[in-house]
Design a protein around this motif. Sequence first.
Motif, short mmCIF file in Angstrom:
data_model
loop_
_atom_site.label_atom_id
_atom_site.label_comp_id
_atom_site.label_asym_id
_atom_site.label_seq_id
_atom_site.Cartn_x
_atom_site.Cartn_y
_atom_site.Cartn_z
N PHE A 166 39.13 51.40 30.27
CA PHE A 166 39.58 51.02 31.60
C PHE A 166 38.46 50.29 32.34
CE2 PHE A 166 37.94 55.36 31.92
CZ PHE A 166 37.02 55.26 32.97
N LYS A 167 38.85 49.63 33.41
CA LYS A 167 37.91 48.97 34.30
C LYS A 167 38.18 49.43 35.72
CE LYS A 167 36.42 44.47 36.10
NZ LYS A 167 36.53 43.00 35.99
N VAL A 168 37.12 49.74 36.45
CA VAL A 168 37.22 50.10 37.86
C VAL A 168 36.33 49.14 38.66
CG1 VAL A 168 36.78 51.87 39.60
CG2 VAL A 168 37.68 52.52 37.36
N TYR A 169 36.87 48.62 39.74
CA TYR A 169 36.10 47.72 40.59
C TYR A 169 36.26 48.15 42.05
CZ TYR A 169 34.68 43.62 43.22
OH TYR A 169 34.04 42.78 44.11
N GLY A 170 35.15 48.14 42.78
CA GLY A 170 35.20 48.46 44.19
C GLY A 170 34.18 47.66 44.97
N ASN A 171 34.42 47.46 46.25
CA ASN A 171 33.45 46.76 47.09
C ASN A 171 33.50 47.29 48.52
OD1 ASN A 171 35.61 45.41 48.45
ND2 ASN A 171 35.62 43.82 46.85
N SER A 172 32.58 46.81 49.35
CA SER A 172 32.48 47.33 50.70
C SER A 172 33.49 46.72 51.65
CB SER A 172 31.05 47.13 51.23
OG SER A 172 30.60 45.81 51.01
N PHE A 303 43.68 40.91 38.84
CA PHE A 303 42.52 40.52 39.65
C PHE A 303 41.38 40.14 38.72
CE2 PHE A 303 42.50 45.12 39.17
CZ PHE A 303 41.21 45.41 38.74
N ASP A 304 40.47 39.29 39.23
CA ASP A 304 39.36 38.84 38.41
C ASP A 304 38.17 39.79 38.57
OD1 ASP A 304 38.12 38.20 40.80
OD2 ASP A 304 37.97 36.05 40.39
N SER A 305 37.02 39.44 38.03
CA SER A 305 35.88 40.36 38.04
C SER A 305 35.23 40.48 39.42
CB SER A 305 34.84 39.92 37.01
OG SER A 305 34.36 38.63 37.28
N GLU A 306 35.73 39.72 40.41
CA GLU A 306 35.28 39.88 41.79
C GLU A 306 36.33 40.57 42.65
OE1 GLU A 306 32.33 36.14 42.59
OE2 GLU A 306 34.48 35.72 42.69
N GLY A 307 37.42 41.03 42.01
CA GLY A 307 38.49 41.67 42.74
C GLY A 307 39.49 40.71 43.36
N VAL A 308 39.31 39.41 43.11
CA VAL A 308 40.19 38.40 43.70
C VAL A 308 41.54 38.43 43.00
CG1 VAL A 308 40.55 35.92 44.03
CG2 VAL A 308 38.29 36.93 44.42
N ALA A 309 42.61 38.38 43.77
CA ALA A 309 43.96 38.38 43.21
C ALA A 309 44.19 37.11 42.39
CB ALA A 309 44.99 38.46 44.32
N THR A 310 44.67 37.27 41.17
CA THR A 310 45.01 36.12 40.35
C THR A 310 46.36 35.56 40.79
OG1 THR A 310 45.96 37.60 38.70
CG2 THR A 310 43.67 36.92 38.37
N ILE A 311 46.59 34.30 40.44
CA ILE A 311 47.86 33.67 40.80
C ILE A 311 48.37 32.83 39.64
CG2 ILE A 311 47.46 33.59 43.30
CD1 ILE A 311 46.63 30.66 42.96
N GLU A 312 49.68 32.72 39.53
CA GLU A 312 50.28 31.83 38.55
C GLU A 312 50.24 30.41 39.11
OE1 GLU A 312 54.69 31.06 36.66
OE2 GLU A 312 54.02 33.15 36.92
N ARG A 313 49.74 29.45 38.32
CA ARG A 313 49.57 28.10 38.86
C ARG A 313 49.45 27.08 37.76
NH1 ARG A 313 43.63 27.33 39.42
NH2 ARG A 313 42.76 28.97 38.13
N ASP A 314 49.65 25.83 38.13
CA ASP A 314 49.46 24.72 37.20
C ASP A 314 47.98 24.37 37.13
OD1 ASP A 314 52.18 24.32 36.60
OD2 ASP A 314 52.47 23.17 38.45
N ILE A 315 47.50 24.16 35.90
CA ILE A 315 46.17 23.60 35.70
C ILE A 315 46.30 22.09 35.43
CG2 ILE A 315 44.06 23.71 34.32
CD1 ILE A 315 44.59 26.24 35.94
N ILE A 316 47.24 21.75 34.55
CA ILE A 316 47.57 20.36 34.27
C ILE A 316 49.07 20.17 34.50
CG2 ILE A 316 47.79 18.61 32.46
CD1 ILE A 316 44.95 18.90 33.30
N LYS A 317 49.42 19.16 35.26
CA LYS A 317 50.83 18.82 35.49
C LYS A 317 51.02 17.33 35.19
CE LYS A 317 54.63 19.32 38.79
NZ LYS A 317 55.47 20.08 37.83
#
Length: 447
Positions: A166-172, A303-317
Amino acid sequence: MEQKQSIDQSIEQVKDSVSKVLEMAKKLGANSAEVSISKMQGLSVSTRMGEVDTVEFNNDGALGISLYKDGRKGSASTADLSDSALQQSVQAAINIADYTSVDPCAGLADKQSLAFEPEDLDLYHPQSITPDQAIELARETEVAALERDQRIINSDGANFASYEGFKVYGNSHGQLVAYPSTRHSLTCMMIAGDADDMQRDYNYSVSREFANLQEPKTLGEQAADAALARLNGRKLATQKCPVMFRADVANSLFGHFISAISGGNLYRDSSFLIDSIGEQVFNEHLQIREMPFIKRGLASSAFDSEGVATIERDIIKDGHLQSYLLTSYSARKLGLQTTGNAGGIHNWQVSANGGDFDAMLKQLGTGLLVTELMGQGVNVVTGDYSRGAAGFWVENGEIAYPVSEITIAGNLKDIFKSLVLSGNDFDLRGSIQTGSLLIEQMQVSGQ
């Protein structure tokens, strides 16, 4: 059910440790801090020529802390989660921060970008398996390969591995999130010989779920067939010709693309794709979409390794670049917003317009099929590309004979735009899900 309850209890205990560390950092003068703990345990066994080669039990874990004090960053890590060790790690990070330079771009990800209630992506599928059972899986795979053909003369072994953690992430900012995951794999590498020629090749299967691994007999036979197919390879005359990258090596082209659009290279002016948002980078048929929320996906994450929410998106269109890959730091350096890619990408899905593998061969016609790449001859600053390769010469849409000791070269800008066909023979064993790729023309250097 018992395993799930056990890992849930472990996660809660580790969350307590993360909360303690964040409180320690605050008391010692940090303005903000983030803490990540990853733990993984499991079993790995390998056989060679029918005999047990290794049996390894792993139980690894580490805590990493980054804290920020008056614009200065300090980081430390420890594998010891005792209170005294945690205290020492926080103090070490504070001491380091006292000596680093002020960096206005350093700091936690912005609070509004964080995932406080991440979605459960069904990544945890533990499998109770004894060492004897694991050995039998590896041995069955290898025996199937060795018995496939009398020209299979040796083995580099078969390996079975099963891990959970498992992975646990927390911040202030008040974020404290976690998820459990599993990963099971089966691998086999064989050596074929004919007269003075010897060739090596392999096959592997990987999944979050044990039940979805490829059958050992089939996997072993395919590893043997791959090695056999490479026997008695020829050299090619130096020429320009169409080149098709088989699906399992095609993802390397997108790996170079990832480097070129990653924030670290962009803000250092070390990429051939600087200032390319909205520009046509690939042939207009190509689409690439990032899909972080695929259930049981190998590269899924809420979420990524900074806790940022990931999103579904186009990289190339339609061949045009829609987004860079940014962390909070690289985004600030560039005056942009983080894309939730700290730690890597999340399930890239590449579009298909060329049919299955056989259909792609037909459309290749006469040219080179690449099944192995060697060397690191890629310059992400200029896009210059030159790598050793092996594979097969194709004539009239049919594989004619194996080839080896060749080099393929070009510039990635040209290669990307001349990517005329992408197949639906998707390789699903990694973070980039692509089929075979057909490049209109490349330089092939042989004899």
